[in-house]
Design a protein around this motif. Structure first.
Motif, PDB file in Angstrom:
ATOM      1  N   ILE A 355       0.860  -1.190   0.000  1.00 29.79           N
ATOM      2  CA  ILE A 355       0.000   0.000   0.000  1.00 29.79           C
ATOM      3  C   ILE A 355       0.895   1.238   0.000  1.00 29.79           C
ATOM      4  O   ILE A 355       1.739   1.400   0.884  1.00 29.79           O
ATOM      5  N   PRO A 356       0.745   2.126  -0.974  1.00 29.02           N
ATOM      6  CA  PRO A 356       1.611   3.320  -1.017  1.00 29.02           C
ATOM      7  C   PRO A 356       1.301   4.276   0.124  1.00 29.02           C
ATOM      8  O   PRO A 356       0.159   4.385   0.580  1.00 29.02           O
ATOM      9  N   ASP A 357       2.318   4.990   0.584  1.00 32.34           N
ATOM     10  CA  ASP A 357       2.149   5.898   1.717  1.00 32.34           C
ATOM     11  C   ASP A 357       1.117   6.987   1.444  1.00 32.34           C
ATOM     12  O   ASP A 357       0.372   7.390   2.341  1.00 32.34           O
ATOM     13  N   TRP A 358       1.056   7.491   0.200  1.00 30.80           N
ATOM     14  CA  TRP A 358       0.204   8.642  -0.085  1.00 30.80           C
ATOM     15  C   TRP A 358      -1.270   8.368   0.171  1.00 30.80           C
ATOM     16  O   TRP A 358      -2.021   9.281   0.529  1.00 30.80           O
ATOM     17  N   VAL A 359      -1.699   7.096  -0.018  1.00 28.41           N
ATOM     18  CA  VAL A 359      -3.126   6.806   0.045  1.00 28.41           C
ATOM     19  C   VAL A 359      -3.675   6.965   1.466  1.00 28.41           C
ATOM     20  O   VAL A 359      -4.848   7.278   1.659  1.00 28.41           O
ATOM     21  N   PHE A 360      -2.823   6.785   2.485  1.00 26.31           N
ATOM     22  CA  PHE A 360      -3.287   6.926   3.862  1.00 26.31           C
ATOM     23  C   PHE A 360      -3.681   8.377   4.164  1.00 26.31           C
ATOM     24  O   PHE A 360      -4.639   8.631   4.903  1.00 26.31           O
ATOM     25  N   ASP A 361      -2.941   9.320   3.613  1.00 22.12           N
ATOM     26  CA  ASP A 361      -3.279  10.733   3.804  1.00 22.12           C
ATOM     27  C   ASP A 361      -4.382  11.176   2.849  1.00 22.12           C
ATOM     28  O   ASP A 361      -5.177  12.071   3.177  1.00 22.12           O
ATOM     29  N   PHE A 362      -4.429  10.575   1.678  1.00 25.82           N
ATOM     30  CA  PHE A 362      -5.400  10.972   0.664  1.00 25.82           C
ATOM     31  C   PHE A 362      -6.821  10.561   1.034  1.00 25.82           C
ATOM     32  O   PHE A 362      -7.780  11.280   0.749  1.00 25.82           O
ATOM     33  N   MET A 363      -6.971   9.425   1.686  1.00 24.25           N
ATOM     34  CA  MET A 363      -8.305   8.895   1.979  1.00 24.25           C
ATOM     35  C   MET A 363      -8.977   9.668   3.112  1.00 24.25           C
ATOM     36  O   MET A 363      -8.523   9.652   4.255  1.00 24.25           O
ATOM     37  N   PRO A 364     -10.083  10.356   2.829  1.00 24.04           N
ATOM     38  CA  PRO A 364     -10.793  11.070   3.888  1.00 24.04           C
ATOM     39  C   PRO A 364     -11.634  10.105   4.720  1.00 24.04           C
ATOM     40  O   PRO A 364     -11.858   8.952   4.332  1.00 24.04           O
ATOM     41  N   THR A 365     -12.109  10.572   5.852  1.00 22.53           N
ATOM     42  CA  THR A 365     -12.972   9.726   6.680  1.00 22.53           C
ATOM     43  C   THR A 365     -14.280   9.439   5.960  1.00 22.53           C
ATOM     44  O   THR A 365     -14.810   8.327   6.026  1.00 22.53           O
ATOM     45  N   ARG A 366     -14.808  10.441   5.277  1.00 21.18           N
ATOM     46  CA  ARG A 366     -15.996  10.268   4.452  1.00 21.18           C
ATOM     47  C   ARG A 366     -15.574  10.340   2.993  1.00 21.18           C
ATOM     48  O   ARG A 366     -14.963  11.294   2.560  1.00 21.18           O
ATOM     49  N   GLY A 367     -15.945   9.325   2.243  1.00 24.89           N
ATOM     50  CA  GLY A 367     -15.595   9.307   0.826  1.00 24.89           C
ATOM     51  C   GLY A 367     -14.987   7.980   0.435  1.00 24.89           C
ATOM     52  O   GLY A 367     -14.617   7.159   1.284  1.00 24.89           O
TER      53      GLY A 367
END
Length: 554
Positions: A355-367
């Motif tokens: 899992i790339p690091d960027w996706v953890f910050d990119f993913m909002p709680t809603r969405g």
């Protein structure tokens, strides 16, 4: 216009429920009232909630106005609206009409770009199937269907040509990527030369062309109410040939289509080989469009049955395994690996460390969104605009998932839209990964072209998705951004930079689908009933039961 004749072809509706299909009776699907929208204020000044369109959108797909107009200030439009059209509208129509291509006196399409400043023409003077779609929709919305009919028939003729690359013969149903009309002024003759991938970069056949052709045939039928074109033996055969290529049985264990890199709008090496979301969403939409247009004769009935089975499997697969939100990302992060049994949770053996690091910050709680690709031990977490928007329009996305995709747009506006709508994919790949994935492609450098570039043509897809989900304010904001630059910059093909601030380093000016995409977005926002020609309503019979929690209910 003559009334549609009562024949084997059903009235084309976006609703194809399973019980009705099992009984092969689709004739009742249009027995619904047309949506009426009051015109005291323009649509731009009213929200969908005010007009109760969130409930009434089910009626949009059955409404058509033969000979109707968009209401904009075009050569063929009326002036019945109370608001002043944007000054870009007339300029856009003039540019679009300059791009028209004629074959023996009849318009058959629009060239990719009308950039006289560019020394290299390459293939930008050709009519591309995928590129023509927004042009076709603009003409349909403006009450000019003849050019669309001509295009559909001409590309159908090209489908019948023998297609060879070196010594290999392509499938009979393959549609061309593009064609060019050659004029001989001395002999006063016109000749067509088609490209089925033998001239393309990488020599890849376009998988999406056939799907776009079917989708456009339905759009033409919905817009005009003319069932006779889709009823013709040639169109029926054309649809069956395309479907034969897609529904053939082989070694596949998944209902998705296995594709090579560069087989769609992203037509260069960008790591989308496998099961790209764009192709799967278009495949799903084309299958549903075909259901409404295939005659129920002996051949058509067999195809309908095969389509139904594939739709069930494809919708479950995509909604279950391609969908990701905050909760699902957390689940993947905690996956066990090397599971061997029918009870495996990690069915594709995705390694959490991949899992790339960027996706953890990119993913909002809603969405949430549909990821780019899923195959054994591989999940491409990149976000792709076209695939997610088409998933909404085709109802591959459930209403909850469609809403979550819109939540993601709002939460990550700077990343996905920035200063020019809209990123073709996010994020860009760079450094060592760029060298490996693209083969050091000098055109697909980071935040450029297909590698995170911003493409104005995608504005029409975003607008359609916004209207369908009841979020017109998102589309309005994106259109205003585009209006601040597009005309002044000469209608570029794409923009570069993390925020889409700069005209693309190799972008053509007066790119036809940038022009047409803007026009379609404006016309849909002004008159949302146009959405019906490009949108399919949710079929709840296709909806799988997904047991995991979803972020949009938090």
């Amino acid at each position: 216009m003559d009334a549609p004749k009562e024949s084997g072809l059903r009235n084309v509706s976006s609703v194809c429920s399973i019980p009705e299909m099992d009984d092969f009776d689709l004739t009742k699907l249009l027995d619904r009232p047309r949506l009426t929208i009051k015109r005291e204020r323009s649509f731009d000044e009213r929200s969908l909630s005010e007009m109760s369109l969130s409930r009434g959108l089910e009626n949009l797909d059955v409404a058509y106005s033969p000979g109707g107009r968009s209401g904009f200030d075009t050569p063929a439009s009326s002036t019945r609206n109370s608001f002043e059209p944007h000054p870009m509208i007339a300029e856009a129509w003039d540019s679009l009409r300059r791009s028209l291509v004629h074959f023996r006196g009849q318009p058959v399409g629009t060239i990719a770009a009308y950039d006289h400043a560019s020394e290299e023409v390459l293939n930008y003077d050709q009519v591309f199937v995928r590129d023509f779609v927004p042009s076709a929709l603009a003409f349909l919305m403006n009450g000019e269907p003849d050019i669309v009919k001509n295009f559909l028939l001409k590309t159908l003729q090209l489908q019948g040509w023998e297609k060879r690359i070196d010594r290999f013969k392509l499938g009979e149903g393959a549609m061309p990527a593009s064609f060019k009309v050659l004029h001989d002024p001395e002999r006063k003759t016109d000749t067509i030369v088609a490209d089925f991938g033998e001239s393309a970069i990488g020599r890849v056949a376009p998988v999406d062309s056939g799907f776009w052709w079917i989708i456009l045939l339905r759009a033409y039928t919905k817009s005009t109410g003319d069932l006779t074109l889709a009823e013709t033996p040639d169109c029926q055969k054309g649809m069956r040939l395309i479907l034969t290529l897609c529904l053939s049985e082989g070694f596949d264990t998944f209902p998705t289509l296995l594709c090579a890199d560069g087989c769609s709008m992203i037509d260069r090496r960008m790591g989308i080989y496998g099961y790209p979301i764009e192709i799967q969403a278009l495949f799903f939409m084309a299958l549903r469009c075909s259901l409404a247009m295939l005659k129920l004769d002996s051949e058509g009935k067999e195809f309908v049955e095969r389509i139904m089975k594939r739709l069930h499997a494809l919708s479950f697969h995509m909604r279950s395994y391609f969908w990701i939100d905050f909760q699902q990302l957390n689940d993947i992060y905690r996956y066990k690996t090397e599971e061997y049994s029918h009870t495996a949770v990690n069915k594709f053996n995705v390694i959490p460390d991949s899992i790339p690091d960027w996706v953890f910050d990119f993913m909002p709680t809603r969405g949430g969104y549909f990821v780019g690709n899923v195959s054994p031990a591989r999940m491409d977490f990149r976000w792709f605009a076209l695939g997610n928007c088409v998933a909404i329009l085709s109802s591959l996305a459930t209403p909850e998932q469609a809403s979550a995709i819109m939540d993601l747009f709002e939460a990550r506006w700077e990343e996905l839209v920035g200063e020019m709508p809209i990123k073709i994919c996010y994020p860009a790949i760079e450094s060592h990964e760029w060298r490996i994935v693209t083969g050091c492609d000098p055109k697909n450098t980071r935040w450029s072209y297909h590698n995170g570039g911003s493409w104005p043509v995608l504005l029409w897809l975003l607008t359609a998705a916004c209207i369908k989900t009841g979020r017109p304010q998102i589309a309005r904001k994106a259109i205003e951004l585009a209006e601040s630059r597009l005309l002044k910059d000469g209608w570029p093909e794409y923009y570069d930079g993390k925020n889409g601030r700069y005209i693309g380093k190799q972008a053509r000016k007066y790119q036809t689908w940038s022009i047409a995409g803007y026009l379609v977005a404006k016309m849909m926002l002004e008159d949302p009933s146009h959405l019906g020609m490009i949108s399919l309503e949710d079929d709840r019979q296709l909806k799988p039961i997904i047991k995991r929690s979803s972020s949009w209910t938090c």
